[in-house]
Structure formats: C-alpha cells, structure tokens
Design a protein around this motif. Structure first.
Motif, PDB file in Angstrom:
ATOM      1  N   LEU A   1      19.015  -1.415  11.779  1.00  0.00           N
ATOM      2  CA  LEU A   1      17.878  -0.500  11.933  1.00  0.00           C
ATOM      3  C   LEU A   1      18.106   0.468  13.104  1.00  0.00           C
ATOM      4  O   LEU A   1      17.686   1.636  13.041  1.00  0.00           O
ATOM      5  CB  LEU A   1      16.582  -1.282  12.161  1.00  0.00           C
ATOM      6  CG  LEU A   1      16.099  -2.148  10.988  1.00  0.00           C
ATOM      7  CD1 LEU A   1      14.898  -3.000  11.390  1.00  0.00           C
ATOM      8  CD2 LEU A   1      15.764  -1.317   9.774  1.00  0.00           C
ATOM      9  N   ASP A   2      18.778   0.008  14.141  1.00  0.00           N
ATOM     10  CA  ASP A   2      19.043   0.860  15.310  1.00  0.00           C
ATOM     11  C   ASP A   2      19.827   2.101  14.900  1.00  0.00           C
ATOM     12  O   ASP A   2      19.612   3.185  15.437  1.00  0.00           O
ATOM     13  CB  ASP A   2      19.885   0.101  16.364  1.00  0.00           C
ATOM     14  CG  ASP A   2      18.988  -0.796  17.207  1.00  0.00           C
ATOM     15  OD1 ASP A   2      19.505  -1.780  17.780  1.00  0.00           O
ATOM     16  OD2 ASP A   2      17.765  -0.514  17.278  1.00  0.00           O
TER      17      ASP A   2
ATOM     18  N   ILE B   1       8.734 -10.874  12.145  1.00  0.00           N
ATOM     19  CA  ILE B   1       8.617  -9.590  11.428  1.00  0.00           C
ATOM     20  C   ILE B   1       9.220  -8.459  12.249  1.00  0.00           C
ATOM     21  O   ILE B   1       9.392  -8.582  13.468  1.00  0.00           O
ATOM     22  CB  ILE B   1       7.148  -9.234  11.118  1.00  0.00           C
ATOM     23  CG1 ILE B   1       6.310  -9.150  12.406  1.00  0.00           C
ATOM     24  CG2 ILE B   1       6.549 -10.222  10.123  1.00  0.00           C
ATOM     25  CD1 ILE B   1       4.924  -8.591  12.215  1.00  0.00           C
ATOM     26  N   VAL B   2       9.506  -7.392  11.538  1.00  0.00           N
ATOM     27  CA  VAL B   2       9.887  -6.153  12.220  1.00  0.00           C
ATOM     28  C   VAL B   2       9.048  -5.024  11.627  1.00  0.00           C
ATOM     29  O   VAL B   2       8.944  -4.887  10.406  1.00  0.00           O
ATOM     30  CB  VAL B   2      11.400  -5.862  12.109  1.00  0.00           C
ATOM     31  CG1 VAL B   2      11.865  -5.838  10.662  1.00  0.00           C
ATOM     32  CG2 VAL B   2      11.759  -4.562  12.786  1.00  0.00           C
ATOM     33  N   ILE B   3       8.405  -4.289  12.510  1.00  0.00           N
ATOM     34  CA  ILE B   3       7.590  -3.133  12.070  1.00  0.00           C
ATOM     35  C   ILE B   3       8.483  -1.908  12.157  1.00  0.00           C
ATOM     36  O   ILE B   3       9.031  -1.602  13.224  1.00  0.00           O
ATOM     37  CB  ILE B   3       6.354  -2.965  12.948  1.00  0.00           C
ATOM     38  CG1 ILE B   3       5.461  -4.212  12.826  1.00  0.00           C
ATOM     39  CG2 ILE B   3       5.582  -1.717  12.539  1.00  0.00           C
ATOM     40  CD1 ILE B   3       4.283  -4.231  13.762  1.00  0.00           C
ATOM     41  N   ILE B   4       8.616  -1.230  11.013  1.00  0.00           N
ATOM     42  CA  ILE B   4       9.555  -0.110  10.933  1.00  0.00           C
ATOM     43  C   ILE B   4       8.778   1.175  10.657  1.00  0.00           C
ATOM     44  O   ILE B   4       7.977   1.231   9.715  1.00  0.00           O
ATOM     45  CB  ILE B   4      10.585  -0.346   9.795  1.00  0.00           C
ATOM     46  CG1 ILE B   4      11.275  -1.684  10.006  1.00  0.00           C
ATOM     47  CG2 ILE B   4      11.571   0.808   9.692  1.00  0.00           C
ATOM     48  CD1 ILE B   4      11.969  -2.218   8.781  1.00  0.00           C
ATOM     49  N   GLU B   5       9.061   2.173  11.486  1.00  0.00           N
ATOM     50  CA  GLU B   5       8.446   3.488  11.248  1.00  0.00           C
ATOM     51  C   GLU B   5       9.534   4.417  10.723  1.00  0.00           C
ATOM     52  O   GLU B   5      10.527   4.665  11.403  1.00  0.00           O
ATOM     53  CB  GLU B   5       7.865   4.047  12.550  1.00  0.00           C
ATOM     54  CG  GLU B   5       6.975   5.265  12.329  1.00  0.00           C
ATOM     55  CD  GLU B   5       6.405   5.808  13.645  1.00  0.00           C
ATOM     56  OE1 GLU B   5       6.247   5.007  14.599  1.00  0.00           O
ATOM     57  OE2 GLU B   5       6.155   7.017  13.703  1.00  0.00           O
TER      58      GLU B   5
ATOM     59  N   GLU C   1      10.171  -2.205  15.743  1.00  0.00           N
ATOM     60  CA  GLU C   1       9.735  -3.147  16.778  1.00  0.00           C
ATOM     61  C   GLU C   1       9.762  -4.549  16.195  1.00  0.00           C
ATOM     62  O   GLU C   1       9.170  -4.828  15.158  1.00  0.00           O
ATOM     63  CB  GLU C   1       8.313  -2.790  17.221  1.00  0.00           C
ATOM     64  CG  GLU C   1       7.789  -3.663  18.343  1.00  0.00           C
ATOM     65  CD  GLU C   1       6.312  -3.406  18.634  1.00  0.00           C
ATOM     66  OE1 GLU C   1       5.759  -2.423  18.080  1.00  0.00           O
ATOM     67  OE2 GLU C   1       5.720  -4.199  19.370  1.00  0.00           O
ATOM     68  N   PHE C   2      10.442  -5.453  16.882  1.00  0.00           N
ATOM     69  CA  PHE C   2      10.533  -6.836  16.435  1.00  0.00           C
ATOM     70  C   PHE C   2       9.392  -7.625  17.061  1.00  0.00           C
ATOM     71  O   PHE C   2       9.091  -7.510  18.243  1.00  0.00           O
ATOM     72  CB  PHE C   2      11.883  -7.429  16.854  1.00  0.00           C
ATOM     73  CG  PHE C   2      11.980  -8.903  16.559  1.00  0.00           C
ATOM     74  CD1 PHE C   2      11.814  -9.853  17.569  1.00  0.00           C
ATOM     75  CD2 PHE C   2      12.215  -9.346  15.252  1.00  0.00           C
ATOM     76  CE1 PHE C   2      11.904 -11.206  17.285  1.00  0.00           C
ATOM     77  CE2 PHE C   2      12.299 -10.701  14.981  1.00  0.00           C
ATOM     78  CZ  PHE C   2      12.145 -11.645  15.995  1.00  0.00           C
TER      79      PHE C   2
END
Lengths: 301, 226
Positions: A82-83, A128-132, A92-93
């Motif tokens: 993701l980076d 979880i990871v919140i991905i924008e 954000e993890f």
C-alpha cells in the motif's frame, strides 16, 4: 375597487361557511394536521437518509480486514504494498484491540456498566487497514485488487453499507409515504364532505344566486376560500411541529441520531423548506377537496 | 322579444310539461298565464328563466337563440330576467336591504353601486321605512314586495311572476299587481302566472290559457271570459 369588494364578499362568505359548520371544519383541520405532521416526519427521514447515503457514497475510503490468523510479516507485506501503490492516497493500520476500543466507546459512551459488559466478551474483530484512494475510480480498481489478496479476508466499500442502508430506508420510506398518501386522500375526502354540507345548507341561497345571474366564479369562490381557510389553519401546527420539533431533536442529540455515524442534517434551512412544502401541500389538498365538491354543483345546467 | 318555436318540454319521468308551443311575447307586454294545476304554467315560466331546459324546439330572447345557451354564459342571460315566486324565497337571516343587496353583489357590482341600486328599488316598492327589518317582521304583502325589489334590482327586461299573490289576501294581491303594472308602464315585460282571476278581470291585458301543455286560448287586449 370593484374587484376588492368582490373579494371581500368571497372572503366574508368563506369565513361564514367555516363558522356555520365549525365541527366539520374542525375535523377536516385535524385530519390535515395529522397527515401533514406524518408527511413532515417522512420528509425529514428521507432528507436525512439521502444526505447520509450521499455522504457515504462520496467517500473514497474503504476498509480491508486481515485474516484472523494473519502474521506480523504478512501485515508488513500488505502495508509495504500500500505504501508504494499509485492508487492509494493514504492508509492507516488499526489493530484489533484499538479497533474494539473505538467501537465500544462509540456505542456505550460514558456508560461504565455497559463498557464492563463488553470488556468481558472476547474480541472477534480482525486487524484492519483503512485505505483512502486517490479518487472514486481508483477506489473501485483497488477494491478489485485487494479482494483477491491472500492475506485479506474482506474489503468493505462504503457504498456496500450505503446500499444496505438505503435498501432498508427505501422500504420504510415507501410504507410511510403510502400511509401519508392514504391520509391525504382521506383529508381531501373529509374537506369535500365539509364543503358539500355547506352547499347543501345554502341550497336556497345558491339557487337564488344562480337565478339572479351570478357567474360560476361568484358561486364557487366562497367555497374555495372556505377550503383555503381550512388548509391554512391545518398547516399551522405541522409547520410549527416541523420547525420546533426538529430543531429540538437536533439540539437535544447534538446533531447525532442514535450513533455517531448518523449525523442529522442542520435545521436551517431544512425546517423552513419543509415547512413551506407542508403549507403548499395543505393548501393544495384543501383546494382539491373544495373543487371536487363545488364543481358538480356549479357546472350543472 | 320572447319567441317560442315548436317548443316541447319532457321530464325524465316521461311527463310532458309543454307540447309543441308556438308563441311570441313582445317587449313591454303584460301577460297573464292561467290554467289548471299541472297544465304547464310553471314549466313555461321556468323555460323563460332557464330554470328548465327546452327538450325540443327553439327559444329566442331578443332575437338570440337561448335554447342551448353555454353554461358559462347562462348567467348573463339570467340577469335580463327577474323572477318572483309564490313563496317569496327571501333569506330569513338577512334584512330587507341585505336580501336585495345580495342579488346585486352576486352580479359583481361595487359597494357603492349595490347601495345605490338597492335603496332605489326598496323605495320603489314602498318599503323605505323597513330597510333594516327581517322577513319575519314583515307581512306577506311586504315580503312579496321585497322579493319584487330583489327581482328588479338588476334592471331586467323581463319580470316573471309565478303566482306571486298565491299566499296573499285580496288587498295585498292588488297592491302587488299595481307594483307590477307600474313596472310594466316603465317598459318592463311582465309575465304573471295566476289562479286569481279577480286580478285578470278588467285588466285589459293579454291572457294566455295553458291546458295539458298546450295553449288553448290567447286573448290579446280586451276582457277575458273564464
């Protein structure tokens, strides 16, 4: 001068009609009040759920859940992906423990007893990871990519939740609108009956008016004004109910409904818009009722 | 002025009110209409005032065909015809002035015009001192005079009186007749249905007798022998 005097006569006769059948007029007004108050609730519900759904759908954020048995190394590899991903704007993890704490805080607030009960249950949440994403299109592409990733068990797009919510609210909305529609028909029917009673009680007067050459307009306008008076009076309470009631609900709950994610729409200018619509509906319903009652009489030969 | 050409009136229950009527009534005439009960007198008068529609034939008023007048224009024709009833048909909760003004307000006159015309006709029928009285404070003759005032308030060309003296004593009956004659002298056409033959004798007016829906006698001028 002539038309002002004529309007005075119509208004005078209209008021007289209302007063002469005060109980029928009152029942028509009451029906309007109930109908419009329910319509106001429906409108507020529709506006808020639409706003909430739109809000969710416009978000470019999604939530990806790791497998329950995911290792630290696997988490790191996903974060690394993701980076460097071109479609990801920000991510954000959140570990399962932090996540649980946030959810519990949202639900229980300051209630320590409820918090204690929750803390005694096992944690069934996953990391979880919140991905924008960079934009809506990227969100869809990213979702497709992450759905097949071996370390992720699910990817939740906000629109999935929005679809579920809007499906449920649509069903509730349809039921409420059908009920409001039935009540509106009832209101038209009651007003129609009220006007018919007035016509019946003024038969002699109306026949003399026809005989001396009163136009159809002169015969019908007082009854339309009678309907209008009922409509205006019937609109007052629902408008006040909308303005004061919704503002009160908003203030008492600090703009939140039930849980934090349901933000209520701001009262202004919503309450004025809905109040205005209520007024228009009330007048239209009452005029329709009057028109149906008087048309048959006025147009007879 | 009023012309009936092969006019018939049939009611929905099959009864024939008027059968093949041919008649002319000229402007300024005073016409008595007589006949037994059920002869068709009221049907005849109601057709003139458009209270009943002509079934067949043609009705002309001032050379205009009003047989199937448009319902949105019928009121304009009705303003030319004043109607007086046997039972007065006054509104009991209105004063004499209000009963007359009611007819003037209905045709869209201004407040000033209503006041002026109402007072004029009330004085014309001799009730200037009863302007604020209610119908139940008036005698039968006075009530009928109010009804006449209302009928002529809009200055119609024709006044139709359907047994206007039917509920009155002889003295009041003659008073009413004299008012109608006065109106006739001013140029109005008067058509009066009556059972009161005392009013007809020595009147020198045209008398039309209707029986079973047809005209059986029509005497123009001279005395009429019943």
């Amino acid at each position: 001068m002539k038309s002002k005097f004529q309007f005075y006569i119509y208004a005078r006769d209209g008021f007289k009609n209302v007063c002469n059948h005060i109980f029928m007029s009152f029942s028509s007004v009451l029906t309007l009040i109930i109908t419009l108050s329910l319509c106001a609730v429906v409108f507020m519900f529709v506006v808020n759920t639409n706003a909430f759904t739109r809000d969710i759908e416009s978000q470019v954020t999604m939530l990806a859940e790791f497998n329950y048995d995911v290792t630290e190394a696997q988490i790191t590899s996903v974060m690394h992906l993701l980076d460097h991903h071109e479609l990801v704007y920000h991510h954000e993890f959140i570990d399962r423990y932090t996540e649980r704490e946030e959810v519990v805080s949202q639900i229980v607030g300051d209630n320590d007893e409820l918090r204690y009960l929750f803390e005694r249950t096992s944690n069934t949440l996953a990391d979880i990871v919140i991905i924008e994403a960079v934009n809506i299109t990227a969100l869809d592409l990213l979702e497709g990519e992450l759905l097949v990733h071996p370390y992720l068990q699910s990817v939740q797009h906000p629109s999935d939740a929005a679809e579920l919510i809007s499906g449920t609210t649509n069903a509730i909305r349809v039921v409420m609108m059908v009920f409001a529609g039935v009540l509106m028909l009832l209101a038209i029917f009651l007003i129609h009956n009220t006007i018919k009673i007035t016509i019946y009680s003024r038969q002699e007067e109306l026949s003399i008016m026809r005989l001396v050459g009163a136009s159809i307009g002169h015969i019908t306008f007082p009854f339309l004004i009678e309907g209008l008076i009922i409509g205006v009076i019937g609109a007052i309470f629902p408008i006040l109910f909308t303005m004061i009631g919704y503002s009160l609900v908003y203030d008492l709950n600090d703009g939140i409904f039930a849980i934090n994610i349901f933000q209520l729409a701001s009262p202004s200018p919503l309450v004025y818009q809905v109040g205005f619509v209520m007024g228009i509906i009330s007048i239209l319903v009452s005029l329709l009722g009057s028109l149906f009652a008087v048309a048959k009489y006025a147009l007879k030969d | 002025m009023i012309e009936f050409t092969n006019v018939s009136k049939r009611y929905p229950n099959g009864v024939t009110g008027i059968h093949n009527l041919n008649l002319n009534i000229n402007k300024g005439e005073f016409v008595f209409v007589i006949g037994p009960s059920g002869a068709g007198k009221s049907s005849f008068l109601k057709m003139i005032s458009l209270q009943e529609k002509v079934s067949t034939g043609q009705l002309n008023f001032e050379n205009e065909n009003v047989t199937n007048v448009n319902r949105f224009k019928a009121h304009l024709y009705r303003r030319k015809v004043g109607v007086v009833f046997q039972d007065f048909k006054l509104l009991p909760k209105l004063t004499v002035y209000q009963n007359v003004a009611f007819a003037l307000e209905a045709v869209g006159l201004s407040a000033t015009e209503v006041r002026k015309k109402a007072m004029k006709v009330i004085y014309l029928v001799g009730l200037g001192n009863k302007v604020l009285s209610y119908p139940n404070q008036l005698s039968g003759g006075e009530q009928q005079r109010v009804a006449i005032a209302r009928a002529i308030a809009n200055n119609p060309d024709v006044v139709i009186a359907d047994e206007p003296t039917g509920n009155l004593d002889p003295e009041n009956s003659f008073q009413i007749l004299s008012i109608l004659k006065k109106l006739n002298e001013e140029g109005k056409t008067i058509i009066m249905a009556t059972h009161n033959y005392d009013l007809i004798f020595d009147s020198g007016c045209r008398v039309i007798r209707i029986d079973k829906g047809t005209i059986v006698q029509d005497e123009v001028m001279g005395y009429h022998e019943v």
